[in-house]
Design a protein around this motif. Sequence first.
Motif, PDB file in Angstrom:
ATOM      1  N   LEU A   1      -2.763  11.687  -2.459  1.00 40.24           N
ATOM      2  CA  LEU A   1      -2.108  10.388  -2.339  1.00 40.24           C
ATOM      3  C   LEU A   1      -0.629  10.468  -2.728  1.00 40.24           C
ATOM      4  O   LEU A   1       0.231   9.890  -2.054  1.00 40.24           O
ATOM      5  CB  LEU A   1      -2.830   9.358  -3.204  1.00 40.24           C
ATOM      6  CG  LEU A   1      -4.217   8.935  -2.717  1.00 40.24           C
ATOM      7  CD1 LEU A   1      -4.964   8.192  -3.800  1.00 40.24           C
ATOM      8  CD2 LEU A   1      -4.101   8.088  -1.458  1.00 40.24           C
TER       9      LEU A   1
ATOM     10  N   CYS B   1      -0.010  -2.744  -2.459  1.00 46.50           N
ATOM     11  CA  CYS B   1      -0.647  -2.211  -1.263  1.00 46.50           C
ATOM     12  C   CYS B   1       0.056  -0.902  -0.905  1.00 46.50           C
ATOM     13  O   CYS B   1       1.096  -0.564  -1.478  1.00 46.50           O
ATOM     14  CB  CYS B   1      -0.564  -3.199  -0.099  1.00 46.50           C
ATOM     15  SG  CYS B   1       1.122  -3.536   0.467  1.00 46.50           S
ATOM     16  N   THR B   2      -0.538  -0.179   0.023  1.00 46.15           N
ATOM     17  CA  THR B   2       0.153   0.990   0.561  1.00 46.15           C
ATOM     18  C   THR B   2       1.306   0.491   1.419  1.00 46.15           C
ATOM     19  O   THR B   2       1.126  -0.385   2.267  1.00 46.15           O
ATOM     20  CB  THR B   2      -0.810   1.847   1.387  1.00 46.15           C
ATOM     21  OG1 THR B   2      -1.842   2.340   0.523  1.00 46.15           O
ATOM     22  CG2 THR B   2      -0.084   3.021   2.017  1.00 46.15           C
TER      23      THR B   2
ATOM     24  N   SER C   1       3.276  -0.456   5.747  1.00 44.37           N
ATOM     25  CA  SER C   1       1.926  -0.665   6.240  1.00 44.37           C
ATOM     26  C   SER C   1       1.962  -1.236   7.653  1.00 44.37           C
ATOM     27  O   SER C   1       2.821  -2.042   7.990  1.00 44.37           O
ATOM     28  CB  SER C   1       1.181  -1.638   5.323  1.00 44.37           C
ATOM     29  OG  SER C   1      -0.024  -2.079   5.905  1.00 44.37           O
TER      30      SER C   1
ATOM     31  N   SER D   1       5.092   2.939  -1.408  1.00 46.51           N
ATOM     32  CA  SER D   1       4.059   2.890  -2.440  1.00 46.51           C
ATOM     33  C   SER D   1       2.732   3.379  -1.889  1.00 46.51           C
ATOM     34  O   SER D   1       2.504   3.394  -0.670  1.00 46.51           O
ATOM     35  CB  SER D   1       3.894   1.462  -2.987  1.00 46.51           C
ATOM     36  OG  SER D   1       3.370   0.602  -1.989  1.00 46.51           O
ATOM     37  N   VAL D   2       1.850   3.788  -2.816  1.00 48.12           N
ATOM     38  CA  VAL D   2       0.478   4.159  -2.461  1.00 48.12           C
ATOM     39  C   VAL D   2      -0.469   3.523  -3.472  1.00 48.12           C
ATOM     40  O   VAL D   2      -0.075   3.212  -4.607  1.00 48.12           O
ATOM     41  CB  VAL D   2       0.259   5.690  -2.459  1.00 48.12           C
ATOM     42  CG1 VAL D   2       1.042   6.337  -1.331  1.00 48.12           C
ATOM     43  CG2 VAL D   2       0.620   6.306  -3.801  1.00 48.12           C
TER      44      VAL D   2
ATOM     45  N   LEU E   1       3.098   9.889  -0.610  1.00 50.10           N
ATOM     46  CA  LEU E   1       4.275   9.143  -1.054  1.00 50.10           C
ATOM     47  C   LEU E   1       5.528   9.993  -0.891  1.00 50.10           C
ATOM     48  O   LEU E   1       6.574   9.504  -0.457  1.00 50.10           O
ATOM     49  CB  LEU E   1       4.088   8.731  -2.519  1.00 50.10           C
ATOM     50  CG  LEU E   1       5.128   7.797  -3.133  1.00 50.10           C
ATOM     51  CD1 LEU E   1       5.142   6.450  -2.432  1.00 50.10           C
ATOM     52  CD2 LEU E   1       4.855   7.604  -4.617  1.00 50.10           C
TER      53      LEU E   1
END
Length: 455
Positions: free
Chosen positions: A305, A364-365, A368, A289-290, A309
């Motif tokens: 962005l 969240c990104t 991570s 996810s981004v 991904l």
Amino acid sequence: MAAQTLFDDNFSFNKVLNNIIIVEKIFKCLNARQLNTCARVCKVWNYQAKREKERRVHMRWNYFSADHFEAGDFDAQQWWTSVKSFILDGPIEPGFILLFCSDALCCHLSEIKQKRRKKNKADLHGLLAPVLPTQCSFQIVTTDGIIGTDDKLKTEELEEFELALSLIMFGKNMMEHPTFDLEFVPFSFSYDECQELNNFWCEGSNVAPPFMHNMLHKEVKMLNLYCPISGIDQEVGYSFLRMLQCPLIAGGYVNSKLLRDEAGNVSSSEPNSMVAGFAVCGRSVQVASVLIKSGVDSEAEVEKLVKSLKDHNLPLDHSFGLMYACVGRGVHVYECRNIESSVFRKHFPVTPLLGFFGNGEIGCTYPSAHLPLPSNGINIRGSGQCDPLESCPSTDSLAQQGQRMLRSSSHRVVGAQELKYPPKLLHAYTTVLCLISLSSISSMPTAAAANASTT
């Protein structure tokens, strides 16, 4: 002579019915319900029906919009007939359905119910439940606006005041197929249970509450959280990170939520359900996810962005995207519609995207650096050490372009000392863009291949 002729006719008829080539051609034209009926005729048909199901697509998606009709011109019966036909007359038998509905549509259905004064429900649950198999679970989320993709892969961001619904169906055959390790697990937690989750994080406990034990035994890769507009404490999300070995957590604040699990139990909005949602579980699931943050206001920034991904290189043959956006984004930020979804479509041409515009975002990104894979297992019974009868969690996990794919491990939680600085999960004026790959086990890289890709 007449008896002999009748025998010969019956013999010829049975011979035709059991001709494999003819049966295959006929079965290709049947929908899932018709195949199930034919499967009860004889062993040959049962076998061919099973083969035909395995050949078919595993997911279906679409969205249904009233196209700016005035409330008085909106034919609810005609609209529902098209939705019902999509579900019932399709090639797959649904095992799990995720459905996003605009608040405007939900309110309009309620008005119809009041005008007709009928006892049968005109809301989505009342319409949907009778047409689905009893073991099909579903999640219904109502928000100000929705994102949907039609069967030709055209994606639309249908913002406030639209009469619209988007859905994705996952076939029962996919969830039972031996080459997939996949499970969708709906869940619902009350206010008191959310308080226990909050305390778990704040007190640094290593003992998961009893209502979480079922999920602890599953390989949870993603947790979708749908919360009331009043919100939840961030600590609830952090507790899920620790208990479930750092899955992707995403979702948002919604107007209402309703789910039905495989057992047929229904959980609706407050006060019975503070937080509802579903987990995507299984060894074949890969996620990323981004965050498109509040400061992002140009297509070029979104492009960068979304490309990050794509750089995770997740398999896309059986994939879908979830977009959880703030109701203040979309046309309010870019001054035109479909910017974020169109950039997603550019980089993921065969992946359906659906979601909603809500009043707060969770995510969240992911992966991570703030979400470490635990090096030392902690037993949920609170011993603080690995169970001697079980091996400690492995540190070698699937990798995609140098990113370690985080995996869950049953019976353990991540120690409080290992997750001191978790990423921020609650946001405003943000879009959380998630990619979920349901690739078959046979297509997944081996541990050796994963390690080789990082060197």
